[in-house]
Motif scaffolding. Structure first.
Motif, PDB file in Angstrom:
ATOM      1  N   PRO B 270      43.248  41.176  30.073  1.00 39.23           N
ATOM      2  CA  PRO B 270      43.605  41.034  31.504  1.00 39.23           C
ATOM      3  C   PRO B 270      42.406  41.205  32.439  1.00 39.23           C
ATOM      4  O   PRO B 270      42.500  40.898  33.619  1.00 39.23           O
ATOM      5  CB  PRO B 270      44.622  42.154  31.731  1.00 39.23           C
ATOM      6  N   TYR B 271      41.269  41.694  31.914  1.00 40.28           N
ATOM      7  CA  TYR B 271      40.089  41.898  32.780  1.00 40.28           C
ATOM      8  C   TYR B 271      39.331  40.595  33.015  1.00 40.28           C
ATOM      9  O   TYR B 271      38.442  40.531  33.851  1.00 40.28           O
ATOM     10  CB  TYR B 271      39.145  42.938  32.162  1.00 40.28           C
ATOM     11  N   PHE B 272      39.671  39.570  32.245  1.00 31.61           N
ATOM     12  CA  PHE B 272      39.012  38.272  32.426  1.00 31.61           C
ATOM     13  C   PHE B 272      39.688  37.548  33.584  1.00 31.61           C
ATOM     14  O   PHE B 272      40.756  36.941  33.438  1.00 31.61           O
ATOM     15  CB  PHE B 272      39.114  37.442  31.138  1.00 31.61           C
ATOM     16  N   ARG B 273      39.075  37.665  34.753  1.00 33.27           N
ATOM     17  CA  ARG B 273      39.643  37.098  35.979  1.00 33.27           C
ATOM     18  C   ARG B 273      38.467  36.792  36.902  1.00 33.27           C
ATOM     19  O   ARG B 273      37.339  37.222  36.629  1.00 33.27           O
ATOM     20  CB  ARG B 273      40.604  38.087  36.635  1.00 33.27           C
ATOM     21  N   ASP B 274      38.714  36.097  37.953  1.00 35.12           N
ATOM     22  CA  ASP B 274      37.616  35.779  38.869  1.00 35.12           C
ATOM     23  C   ASP B 274      37.004  37.074  39.396  1.00 35.12           C
ATOM     24  O   ASP B 274      37.712  37.967  39.848  1.00 35.12           O
ATOM     25  CB  ASP B 274      38.140  34.929  40.034  1.00 35.12           C
ATOM     26  N   GLY B 275      35.681  37.183  39.282  1.00 31.93           N
ATOM     27  CA  GLY B 275      34.998  38.343  39.857  1.00 31.93           C
ATOM     28  C   GLY B 275      34.837  39.519  38.915  1.00 31.93           C
ATOM     29  O   GLY B 275      34.627  40.643  39.370  1.00 31.93           O
ATOM     30  N   GLU B 299      35.571  26.259  33.079  1.00 33.31           N
ATOM     31  CA  GLU B 299      36.930  25.755  32.859  1.00 33.31           C
ATOM     32  C   GLU B 299      37.937  26.423  33.804  1.00 33.31           C
ATOM     33  O   GLU B 299      38.791  25.774  34.392  1.00 33.31           O
ATOM     34  CB  GLU B 299      37.305  26.044  31.395  1.00 33.31           C
ATOM     35  N   LYS B 300      37.808  27.749  33.947  1.00 31.46           N
ATOM     36  CA  LYS B 300      38.764  28.500  34.761  1.00 31.46           C
ATOM     37  C   LYS B 300      38.379  28.527  36.244  1.00 31.46           C
ATOM     38  O   LYS B 300      39.112  29.060  37.064  1.00 31.46           O
ATOM     39  CB  LYS B 300      38.803  29.962  34.273  1.00 31.46           C
ATOM     40  N   ASN B 301      37.178  28.013  36.537  1.00 35.95           N
ATOM     41  CA  ASN B 301      36.643  28.121  37.897  1.00 35.95           C
ATOM     42  C   ASN B 301      36.482  29.583  38.327  1.00 35.95           C
ATOM     43  O   ASN B 301      36.791  29.964  39.457  1.00 35.95           O
ATOM     44  CB  ASN B 301      37.518  27.340  38.886  1.00 35.95           C
ATOM     45  N   TYR B 302      36.039  30.406  37.393  1.00 34.70           N
ATOM     46  CA  TYR B 302      35.776  31.818  37.670  1.00 34.70           C
ATOM     47  C   TYR B 302      34.281  32.018  37.918  1.00 34.70           C
ATOM     48  O   TYR B 302      33.444  31.266  37.405  1.00 34.70           O
ATOM     49  CB  TYR B 302      36.146  32.695  36.458  1.00 34.70           C
ATOM     50  N   LYS B 303      33.992  33.070  38.678  1.00 34.31           N
ATOM     51  CA  LYS B 303      32.608  33.523  38.804  1.00 34.31           C
ATOM     52  C   LYS B 303      32.531  34.987  38.388  1.00 34.31           C
ATOM     53  O   LYS B 303      33.460  35.758  38.633  1.00 34.31           O
ATOM     54  CB  LYS B 303      32.128  33.409  40.264  1.00 34.31           C
ATOM     55  N   ILE B 304      31.435  35.359  37.749  1.00 31.56           N
ATOM     56  CA  ILE B 304      31.185  36.776  37.474  1.00 31.56           C
ATOM     57  C   ILE B 304      30.659  37.408  38.758  1.00 31.56           C
ATOM     58  O   ILE B 304      29.795  36.845  39.422  1.00 31.56           O
ATOM     59  CB  ILE B 304      30.153  36.949  36.333  1.00 31.56           C
ATOM     60  N   LYS B 305      31.200  38.564  39.123  1.00 32.31           N
ATOM     61  CA  LYS B 305      30.750  39.221  40.362  1.00 32.31           C
ATOM     62  C   LYS B 305      29.351  39.806  40.172  1.00 32.31           C
ATOM     63  O   LYS B 305      28.474  39.588  40.991  1.00 32.31           O
ATOM     64  CB  LYS B 305      31.731  40.325  40.746  1.00 32.31           C
ATOM     65  N   LEU B 319      23.025  33.197  36.805  1.00 32.05           N
ATOM     66  CA  LEU B 319      22.783  33.414  38.238  1.00 32.05           C
ATOM     67  C   LEU B 319      22.325  32.124  38.901  1.00 32.05           C
ATOM     68  O   LEU B 319      22.837  31.730  39.952  1.00 32.05           O
ATOM     69  CB  LEU B 319      21.730  34.517  38.428  1.00 32.05           C
ATOM     70  N   ASN B 320      21.380  31.456  38.251  1.00 30.70           N
ATOM     71  CA  ASN B 320      20.832  30.233  38.835  1.00 30.70           C
ATOM     72  C   ASN B 320      21.852  29.102  38.889  1.00 30.70           C
ATOM     73  O   ASN B 320      21.771  28.211  39.727  1.00 30.70           O
ATOM     74  CB  ASN B 320      19.576  29.793  38.071  1.00 30.70           C
ATOM     75  N   LYS B 321      22.803  29.139  37.959  1.00 27.57           N
ATOM     76  CA  LYS B 321      23.858  28.118  37.960  1.00 27.57           C
ATOM     77  C   LYS B 321      24.993  28.469  38.913  1.00 27.57           C
ATOM     78  O   LYS B 321      25.996  27.750  38.988  1.00 27.57           O
ATOM     79  CB  LYS B 321      24.416  27.957  36.544  1.00 27.57           C
ATOM     80  N   GLY B 322      24.876  29.617  39.593  1.00 29.76           N
ATOM     81  CA  GLY B 322      25.930  30.004  40.528  1.00 29.76           C
ATOM     82  C   GLY B 322      27.164  30.557  39.849  1.00 29.76           C
ATOM     83  O   GLY B 322      28.224  30.695  40.456  1.00 29.76           O
ATOM     84  N   LEU B 323      27.059  30.903  38.564  1.00 31.39           N
ATOM     85  CA  LEU B 323      28.220  31.450  37.850  1.00 31.39           C
ATOM     86  C   LEU B 323      28.267  32.974  37.915  1.00 31.39           C
ATOM     87  O   LEU B 323      29.235  33.592  37.476  1.00 31.39           O
ATOM     88  CB  LEU B 323      28.206  30.973  36.391  1.00 31.39           C
ATOM     89  N   VAL B 324      27.219  33.571  38.441  1.00 33.84           N
ATOM     90  CA  VAL B 324      27.168  35.018  38.681  1.00 33.84           C
ATOM     91  C   VAL B 324      26.738  35.221  40.128  1.00 33.84           C
ATOM     92  O   VAL B 324      25.803  34.567  40.594  1.00 33.84           O
ATOM     93  CB  VAL B 324      26.132  35.706  37.773  1.00 33.84           C
ATOM     94  N   GLU B 325      27.418  36.143  40.812  1.00 37.89           N
ATOM     95  CA  GLU B 325      27.073  36.350  42.219  1.00 37.89           C
ATOM     96  C   GLU B 325      25.795  37.157  42.356  1.00 37.89           C
ATOM     97  O   GLU B 325      24.963  36.864  43.205  1.00 37.89           O
ATOM     98  CB  GLU B 325      28.225  37.039  42.941  1.00 37.89           C
ATOM     99  N   MET B 326      25.622  38.191  41.518  1.00 33.97           N
ATOM    100  CA  MET B 326      24.380  38.964  41.611  1.00 33.97           C
ATOM    101  C   MET B 326      24.058  39.674  40.306  1.00 33.97           C
ATOM    102  O   MET B 326      24.949  39.959  39.506  1.00 33.97           O
ATOM    103  CB  MET B 326      24.438  39.974  42.758  1.00 33.97           C
ATOM    104  N   ILE B 327      22.775  39.939  40.132  1.00 35.40           N
ATOM    105  CA  ILE B 327      22.308  40.718  38.996  1.00 35.40           C
ATOM    106  C   ILE B 327      21.823  42.068  39.506  1.00 35.40           C
ATOM    107  O   ILE B 327      21.096  42.136  40.502  1.00 35.40           O
ATOM    108  CB  ILE B 327      21.173  39.988  38.247  1.00 35.40           C
TER     109      ILE B 327
END
Lengths: 517, 517
Positions: B270-275, B299-305, B319-327
């Motif tokens: 259940p922790y696999f969700r947007d953000g 696929e899910k249109n999720y981003k890692i926060k 990060l560079n692909k925009g799939l992570v908001e910050m490191i």
């Protein structure tokens, strides 16, 4: 006994190792063990830090009789935090509270009532205005207020002379874990430099915000690792009074003349070279000096390496024009400076420890070339006063004045010779807030006086053809124009202690006698 | 007595309030007073902080017999600092030194000599390899080494269990006043997260750099207010060994299979969700998990926060692909991560206290959703071992493993069932480094085991059709393939204490008996 600026310090204050002012740099090279907070560990993630109300935060932090609570003044006259927190403390029947604020003002008039009621019994601050100043001046506070410079306040915290039980930190934005920033939100104040110190030394830390944002709120001014609780309220301040419009550059010919003198004084010294560092106060003439400086920089093809301090539009303008390499910021005074720190990567936030503390291994002020600052009065020993009005009532702020003056290679005080029919260069200043040994040059509209201990500067300024006078000549001229004032009348009782930045006693403020008409 | 992971802890170690491991979160909500440094005040600007040599810095700091000196390992196998400093300490005839390093390795082989000579008599570290590991394993160190997780090391410093007399901080760049940065210079390591803590708690702080830059070096990782002296040397490290080329993504089919399992385990919870938030270790399968994760995010249109931890190219790519908001970065392992923190404003440096300390008011690991980590061995109670080789000699690092495992909502351990003819799922691990109660899922190439205390995850993974086994089934399978190994033989003598992150004793390492052939 008399201290190094010739002020009589009552013996009863010189206890528990407390010393009279011995001269600047007295503690240079000495060692002490820093204070440290008591910390409640969160090694797991069970518990939320969010609390539904300030009252609950006061209770969770165990605020009780005799405690010290701290606040910052980045919201200036727009601050809601002190009143909101104190109201809850009072409502809970807690008494004998010491407020350790970086400054208090008219926004906090309700606190005067708590002083009169004996609920607030101690006050430690770097600025005091409004009804609180009147209450203290009239002897209503149970213990003498302690007035410190910005750097001196941090030093007192770092040395444990002020141990903060609970820090209540208003923050423009915060996440649920307490990572808080000075920028963003509804009440944007740019930086949280005063609070950065409190967060590291207070036993309990509460962040109060009106703008809760996603975790993590980065980069944070206040780190979650130091925060116990987070409270979200409707409003932490009045944005219109937090970041005001930029002060219009003075058009007063007297200000402009003094401003030009200041810039010419700087240019005449050996410190005026490519890459110097600079601070100005927020007075009209100080700010106007930037304008004259600008043309001198362009002419010489010089750049300022860094500007520090309370920041205003003139500094931001120089940064945007490429005439300053970076701004190092401990407080924002206007919308322009708030915007600049948000948007300009060459504009950096620092803690007030980094800015000015004489209790660490080297603050920025130690590296300052020039500072231009105002004064209420200056005496023939170049001692500066900036804390009470001409009626002897507390309504001023030592602020960063003593810190920058002590650090800078060239400290310039700018003041009109006469202000509101009062001589500003006078025989005795009401209260010494910056010792004269830290002042190098006094610029007035009637001429410029150089501290005799700076014969090097005297020679440089003479060579530059600046209109030099002795400080005694300026004093005589001032008395000639404005007359010799009647002395203010005070009771014996000490209502406030003016600490030197190193914690020794520079002067005392006594209870004012009501003026006779 | 036996502790909570069923390890026998000798009574003589349980003194002065030292406890056996009692289970995670034992100190949650308790209070303690933080340690603090002794500080030498610089309130004026007379004295330069620049010293001409490391030897002079050792002398100015008053290093003497019995002291504790600290170092960071951001330069990894390219570090020159420890050897340069220890050489001077030894040359000055100082003895009985404790080294408190965030990690030591083969770069520090000369120190093994000092251990054998009885000059270095104490070692506190979060990683130990090379000849130092051999020396300790063979009983050459006078006192038991203390091994801690990265967060546990900070906690020990914050609580004063390790009081650092002098911190020697190698810094890629510094100004003359000690503002030091992890980025820039000839030996760029990206961040100085370990050293940020030492600088705040050590009595004396020396910055050693090979790239002196103009004051102020901003924004600083290490602040001038905490620095006593600055030394400029020719080289602080070997750049080629500091930031290596990115590890080529594993093409090993076994690694890829396990990596895909890891990603599918995450997606089934259940922790696999947007953000969500995420950390991976630097093992082949852990890193490869990023590749499978990427397609699931798209696929899910999720981003890692946020991604945290030791950072490598796969995180930077996301990060560079925009799939992570910050490191949020506490250590850089390759050129890509070093470049990213220099250039990408969404890539932030944090201290290891912020990252992982269980001694503050809440570290980042407490907010982690997922972590994927490797192991040397795992036992049927899910206890993980990662500090000694199969010959019983110290050559590993608990690192951030115990911290992230304790904090994350879903801790995934990934390991091949058999490694070099040794069963990795086995009856007894050599040394417990991460307690099994912090481990939720073990992914192997022969199936996936879920910790029975996580019946919720078991149900989710079953529903997702993942190949589930019990940990006992995996162990039996491993023994079936590799056979039951002979037990290693140890002397009675304890040569190292493995602390749990909260400072209790998780396990001990005993002196190895030479192997019989």
């Amino acid at each position: 006994m008399k201290n190094a600026v010739n002020r009589e310090i009552p013996d009863e204050l010189l206890q528990n190792g407390r010393k009279p002012f011995m001269g600047s740099g007295y503690y240079e090279g000495t060692e002490y063990r820093k204070d440290a907070p008591s910390v409640r560990v969160r090694e797991k993630s069970f518990e939320t830090k969010l609390l539904p109300s300030i009252r609950e935060a006061v209770q969770k932090c165990g605020v009780k009789d005799g405690m010290t609570v701290s606040f910052h003044h980045h919201f200036r006259e727009g601050d809601y935090i002190i009143n909101m927190v104190m109201k809850e403390i009072v409502a809970l029947g807690i008494r004998d509270i010491t407020i350790a604020a970086s400054s208090v003002g008219a926004a906090h008039d309700p606190v005067a009532e708590y002083i009169e009621q004996g609920i607030v019994t101690g006050l430690q601050t770097s600025g005091i205005r409004g009804r609180i100043g009147e209450a203290v001046s009239h002897g209503k506070l149970k213990t003498p207020a302690v007035l410190r410079s910005h750097g001196g306040r941090v030093r007192a915290v770092e040395r444990g002379e002020v141990h903060i039980d609970v820090a209540f930190i208003g923050a423009p934005t915060s996440d649920c874990y307490g990572n808080a920033r000075g920028v963003g939100g509804k009440s944007d104040c740019g930086v949280l430099s005063y609070a950065m110190v409190d967060a590291k030394y207070a036993d309990k830390v509460v962040v109060i915000t009106d703008t809760l944002v996603d975790f993590p709120n980065f980069p944070p001014s206040i780190q979650a690792v130091d925060v116990d609780w987070v409270v979200v309220v409707d409003a932490i301040g009045d944005p219109k009074k937090i970041a005001t419009k930029a002060a219009r550059m003075s058009q007063d010919p007297r200000d402009l003349m003094m401003a030009e003198y200041c810039a010419r004084v700087m240019a005449a010294t050996p410190y005026f070279r490519d890459g110097f560092s600079f601070q100005t106060g927020v007075g009209g003439a100080s700010l106007a000096a930037n304008r004259f400086l600008e043309s001198m920089l362009v002419e010489k093809n010089y750049k300022i390496k860094w500007i520090i301090g309370g920041i205003t539009k003139p500094a931001v303008d120089l940064l945007n024009k490429g005439l300053v390499e970076m701004i190092v910021d401990a407080q924002d005074f206007d919308v322009d400076s708030v915007q600049s720190i948000r948007d300009n990567p060459r504009h950096y936030e620092i803690s007030v420890s980094q800015y000015a503390s004489p209790g660490n291994k080297g603050a920025f002020v130690n590296k300052l070339d020039f500072v231009i600052l105002a004064a209420l009065d200056v005496d023939p020993d170049f001692n500066v006063h900036g804390i009470t009005g001409s009626d002897g009532v507390l309504r001023g702020a030592p602020g960063g004045h003593p810190d920058a003056s002590a650090g800078a290679k060239c400290t310039i005080i700018v003041t009109p010779l006469v202000r509101g029919r009062m001589a500003t260069i006078c025989e005795h200043v009401v209260t010494v807030t910056t010792p004269g040994e830290c002042v190098d040059v006094v610029v007035t509209d009637y001429g410029i006086a150089v501290n005799p201990k700076r014969q090097d500067l005297l020679a440089s300024l003479r060579e530059a053809g600046l209109p030099l006078k002795t400080i005694e000549e300026l004093k005589d001229e001032a008395y000639h124009i404005a007359g010799v004032p009647d002395d203010l009348e005070f009771h014996e009782r000490v209502v406030a202690i003016m600490e030197a930045r190193d914690g020794t006693i520079l002067d005392v403020v006594r209870q004012i006698k009501p003026m006779k008409l």
